[in-house]
Structure formats: structure tokens, C-alpha cells
Enzyme design. Structure first.
Site, PDB file in Angstrom:
ATOM      1  N   MET A 152      -7.739   9.386   8.816  1.00 50.34           N
ATOM      2  CA  MET A 152      -8.182   9.914   7.523  1.00 50.34           C
ATOM      3  C   MET A 152      -9.102  11.125   7.735  1.00 50.34           C
ATOM      4  O   MET A 152      -9.410  11.487   8.856  1.00 50.34           O
ATOM      5  CB  MET A 152      -8.866   8.818   6.689  1.00 50.34           C
ATOM      6  CG  MET A 152      -7.946   7.627   6.426  1.00 50.34           C
ATOM      7  SD  MET A 152      -8.767   6.259   5.561  1.00 50.34           S
ATOM      8  CE  MET A 152      -9.771   5.554   6.878  1.00 50.34           C
TER       9      MET A 152
ATOM     10  N   LYS B 270      -3.410   3.587  -2.630  1.00 51.83           N
ATOM     11  CA  LYS B 270      -4.515   4.513  -2.867  1.00 51.83           C
ATOM     12  C   LYS B 270      -4.196   5.835  -2.178  1.00 51.83           C
ATOM     13  O   LYS B 270      -3.823   5.865  -1.011  1.00 51.83           O
ATOM     14  CB  LYS B 270      -5.827   3.967  -2.295  1.00 51.83           C
ATOM     15  CG  LYS B 270      -6.253   2.609  -2.826  1.00 51.83           C
ATOM     16  CD  LYS B 270      -7.536   2.158  -2.161  1.00 51.83           C
ATOM     17  CE  LYS B 270      -7.939   0.761  -2.618  1.00 51.83           C
ATOM     18  NZ  LYS B 270      -7.038  -0.280  -2.107  1.00 51.83           N
TER      19      LYS B 270
ATOM     20  N   ASP C 152       0.815  -1.217   0.000  1.00 50.17           N
ATOM     21  CA  ASP C 152       0.000   0.000   0.000  1.00 50.17           C
ATOM     22  C   ASP C 152       0.847   1.263   0.000  1.00 50.17           C
ATOM     23  O   ASP C 152       2.053   1.223   0.274  1.00 50.17           O
ATOM     24  CB  ASP C 152      -0.901   0.031   1.248  1.00 50.17           C
ATOM     25  CG  ASP C 152      -2.241  -0.652   0.997  1.00 50.17           C
ATOM     26  OD1 ASP C 152      -2.507  -0.997  -0.160  1.00 50.17           O
ATOM     27  OD2 ASP C 152      -2.996  -0.834   1.957  1.00 50.17           O
TER      28      ASP C 152
END
Length: 510
Positions: free
Chosen positions: A180, A65, A43
Site C-alpha cells: 500500500m 475497500k 474483498d
């Protein structure tokens, strides 16, 4: 009679938590899985340095991502894991933080389970706890709270209503940690305020948590969004809400280290960079690996093979670098089963690092000069009677000839034999070359002239104000020939001495 082809047995997929960023926070089980991987699917938030734990031949697939950009959609990643595991491969799915905490590891595990494929979950240190800890913020504290709420600030775009219960979060006691959602900070803090959270609640944002690039921004629920906008404080970041944020002034251990905030590129071979990197990082530097050379066998192996067959005849073996020690003994033990086959030779070395490497092979060092340069070793030999003594110098191909020539002038019989050569590093597995090109560095280190030579051959642009650090006079001389200024030269010509000199350099510039 031909045998029927046996069906291929399925592999196994390991969902491994890479931790919050510091490669030292990878679990032992995670490292073990990586060391046996056939494929690593990794990732954006898994530190690229962790890929070095995987075998060289292992396939590496980026599935990261970032906001608005996906190398692979989640559905494609799920399908890829199933495909690779079904092919009988040992797959490591390396995920930032912990696989099951907002990491979509549950979805990937469910796909593997539905396909009837074996998998294992290897938990990781989550940034929800590790990030604040590296900023001096304990998420729980006996005097403040005994409750921790973790929530995500990221929701699927286009949702008409939020799935996050801001009222429940606002009214919950204790610390709240948001993963996030930094790009939606104004909206989220506004909703928490509207839900009844005190506007004066202390808030901290920790960016690139646990890495040397870590930044921390503090404010209150009413001010933090504007401060983040003003400072251009972007993801990846963790947000902490609660009174524990006030403990940062006392417990900020990262910010007090002597090289905190300094970005340093380390040019060593990939296998050797770890020691200096670890020292600089422990001192607080944002140190990253920029390997410029690779060690390979000499062009002509025959002289080395002849030396190994006749090794008992030498009175002295003189090592000038750890690379020479490693190349010599690795080949020695392929040719000999008994350590006593080395004979009665005494061993001389240049530098503590070289001495340490010799001792790793369970041999004693008989001579080491006070200064770690060839000239000092030569002075030590002048104090001895080396006339007619047979000496072996296992060194790098193309190394300077001064030591061999001067020892012969003293009457020694010298075999100066290449046991390895340095070639340009052609791969950027750690991403250091790309990072230097994009982000630059405050300082770059050189521990040999060949590393400086191969660095310059990369043709990378040198950032304005770049400082350079040399391990010793021979390296400094080569740097100057290449047009590289020497900002500092370590008085003690070894890795600890270089790290210490860098600390001194920055301390004097404050």
C-alpha cells in the site's frame, strides 16, 4: 407434548487468504472452505474468479475497500461476520493476500473471539513475497541479503505524526517491501531519503502482481516517484527497495512468455472456460472468462429418455462435442447402474476434446477423423459399410442436420436426439462482462457458433482493433453471418489448437 425449540448452534467463520491475485495461488484448504460456504464476504483484492469455488446457492457479499471508497466500513464488516456466524452459517471471509499481514484479519478474528464464536485462519500467499517473485525479484538472495523488512505505506489520514519509523527502515539491512502507499510514494521516498537511505537504492513497483495485468516499473529511490507519476502508475502495487531489484533482468520469467501483455476474452460456458483460460494464462496472456451460454436439459426430454431405455440396440453412438458426451453419460448413469448396459455400440467422435471426455467415462473411441469437423467424420463413415446400421447422435438442440441427413443417405438408421440445449448466460459471476465493457480486450475467442450468437446478443461495444479467434470453419461461418470478422481460424479444431494458433498469430505480428 410439544418439544422445546432447540437453540440454533453457531456457525463458523473462516478467514481465508485469497493470495495476491493469481487464482492458482489459493491454498487447497482455502478452496475446500469455499466449496462448503453458505456465505462469502470478499474483498476488492480477492480475485472474483475464486467465487466460482463456492456453491451456486452461496450468498456473496462484497465488502471491498479502495482509496476513499468503502463498500462497508471495517466496523460494519466485523459486525456482519459476527451476525452471519451467529446465525449458524458457514462463513468464508475471503481476503486478498494473507489475512494477518496488513489485512485487518486480526481485528476480525478478535471480534469473533469476543463474541464466543468459532473461527479458523487460513493463511494465504502474501503479495509482499509473491508479487516480487512474479516480477523476477527474489526478496532474499544469499549473495545480497538475508534480511527482509515489510512495512505498510498506508496510515490513517489526519494523523499528526507518522507511526512508521522511517529511520529504522532506512537503516535496516537487506530488502524492504512496502504494501500500500503508492499514492503517497513521493512523501515516503522523501522520508526514507531524509532518514539516510541511499538515493541510488534500486526500487521496483509491481502493479496487479501475479495477475496477467501485472506491470513492473523500476527506478531508484530518487527517481521512482516521478516515474510513477509520469506513467500514471496507480494502486494496487507493491514496492521493493534493495539490490535484489537488479536481478529482475535475469529472472523475469513472466515477461518472456509469448502472450505476455495480451488481453484475451474467452467465451465459453462457465464450466468449460477453465481449460483454455489456463493454457492462455500459462502463455502469459491476461485471459479472462466471458461466459455467454449455459448448458441446460433439452426442451423435450422424452425422446432422450426413450433412447436411454433402448440404448443397447445401437451399433454406433456419434458424439460431436464434449457437452453432448457429458449430457449423455450423466443421464445414462441415472437410468443405468451398469456400464455394460450401453451394449456393444462403437463410438465415433469429432475432435480430441470430445474423445478425451468420452475416455473420462472409461469408454474407448473407435473412430475419430483427422480433421475435427462433421464433414471429415462423414468421409470416414463412407469408407465403412453402414447400411442398415443403427446410429445415435446425441447432440445439441437445434444443431445443424447435415451429418444425420448424409448418414441416412448412406443407408444408416439415424436417431438424431437432442440431449442438451444452450441458453444465454444471465449471470456475470466472474465479472467478465463488466470487464469487457470497461476494459475491452485485444482478442476474443469463440469455440462454437452458439457462443458467437449469444455474445452478439449481449450488445457489448466492440473495442477498436479487436481481433477474433475461431476454433474452426463451422464457427467461422456463423461468426461471419453475424457480422463478426474472423481474424484467425485454428488449423487444428480443438482447444490446444486454438491456443497454438493465437500464439502463432501474435508471433507473426511482431
Amino acid at each position: 407434548m410439544s418439544k422445546k425449540a432447540q437453540p440454533q448452534s453457531p456457525g463458523v467463520c473462516y478467514l481465508v487468504g485469497a493470495g495476491p491475485g493469481d487464482p492458482g495461488l489459493l491454498t487447497l484448504r482455502g478452496r475446500e472452505c469455499l466449496s462448503r460456504a453458505d456465505v462469502v464476504v470478499y474483498d476488492y483484492l480477492s480475485n472474483a474468479e475464486l467465487l466460482a469455488h463456492a456453491p451456486v446457492q452461496a450468498e456473496r457479499i462484497y465488502a471491498g475497500k479502495t482509496a476513499g471508497r468503502h463498500a462497508l466500513r471495517q466496523e460494519e464488516t466485523n459486525a456482519l461476520l459476527v451476525k452471519l456466524t451467529r446465525e449458524g452459517k458457514r462463513v468464508v471471509r475471503l481476503k486478498g493476500g494473507d489475512p494477518f499481514l496488513f489485512g485487518r484479519g486480526g481485528e476480525e478474528a478478535a471480534e469473533l473471539a469476543a463474541a464466543g464464536l468459532p473461527f479458523e485462519v487460513v493463511p494465504g500467499v502474501t503479495s509482499a513475497i509473491g508479487g516480487p517473485a512474479y516480477a523476477g525479484i527474489p526478496v532474499t538472495h544469499r549473495a545480497s541479503n538475508a534480511v527482509l523488512t515489510i512495512f505498510t505505506g498506508h496510515e490513517e489520514p489526519g494523523k499528526e505524526t507518522s507511526g512508521i519509523d522511517y529511520a529504522a527502515i532506512a537503516s535496516a539491512p537487506g530488502t524492504k517491501v512496502m504494501l500500500m502507499g503508492i499514492d503517497r510514494l513521493a512523501l515516503i521516498t522523501g522520508r526514507l531519503t531524509a532518514a539516510g537511505m541511499d538515493p541510488g537504492t534500486p526500487v521496483a513497483l509491481v502493479r496487479w502482481a501475479t495477475t496477467p495485468r501485472q506491470e513492473t516499473l523500476t527506478g531508484t529511490l530518487s527517481t521512482i516517484a516521478a516515474l510513477a507519476e509520469e506513467r500514471n502508475f496507480k494502486a494496487p502495487a507493491v514496492a521493493v527497495f534493495g539490490d535484489v531489484v537488479n536481478l529482475r533482468g535475469t529472472l523475469d520469467w513472466v515477461g518472456r512468455r509469448p502472450l505476455s501483455g495480451r488481453r484475451i476474452a474467452v467465451t465459453r460456458t462457465r464450466s468449460q472456460a477453465g481449460g483454455l483460460l489456463a493454457m492462455l494464462r500459462e502463455l502469459g496472456a491476461d485471459a479472462y472468462e466471458l461466459p455467454t451460454i449455459r448448458i441446460e436439459p433439452p426442451t423435450d426430454k422424452i425422446p432422450f429418455m426413450e433412447v436411454l431405455a433402448d440404448v443397447r440396440t445401437y451399433d454406433w453412438i456419434v458424439f460431436t462435442s464434449p457437452n453432448g458426451v457429458e449430457a449423455f453419460f450423466n443421464a445414462f448413469y441415472l437410468a443405468h447402474e451398469d456400464a455394460r448396459d450401453l451394449g456393444g455400440a462403437q463410438i465415433a467422435v469429432i475432435g480430441n476434446g470430445t474423445a478425451k471426455k468420452v475416455r473420462e467415462y472409461r469408454y474407448a473411441v473407435d473412430l475419430i477423423p483427422e480433421e475435427f469437423v462433421a464433414e471429415s467424420l462423414l468421409e470416414e463413415f463412407k469408407k465403412l459399410n453402414v447400411e442398415h446400421l443403427k446410429m445415435l447422435l446425441p447432440r445439441a438442440e437445434g444443431a445443424r442436420e447435415m451429418l444425420a441427413v448424409e448418414l441416412e443417405k448412406l443407408g444408416a438408421i439415424v436417431d438424431d436426439v437432442p440431449v442438451y440445449r444452450t441458453v444465454p448466460e444471465t449471470e456475470d459471476v466472474s465479472g467478465g462482462i463488466l470487464r469487457f465493457r470497461e476494459e475491452g480486450a485485444d482478442m476474443i475467442t469463440f469455440t462454437s457458433g452458439s457462443m458467437a450468437t449469444h455474445f452478439m446478443a449481449l450488445g457489448l461495444p466492440l473495442p477498436e482493433g479487436l481481433q477474433t479467434a475461431s476454433i474452426g470453419p463451422v464457427t467461422s461461418s456463423e461468426m461471419r453471418k453475424l457480422g463478426l470478422p474472423v481474424s484467425l481460424e485454428a488449423p487444428q479444431h480443438d482447444i490446444p489448437g486454438l491456443a497454438s494458433a493465437i500464439c502463432t498469430f501474435y508471433a507473426s505480428s511482431k
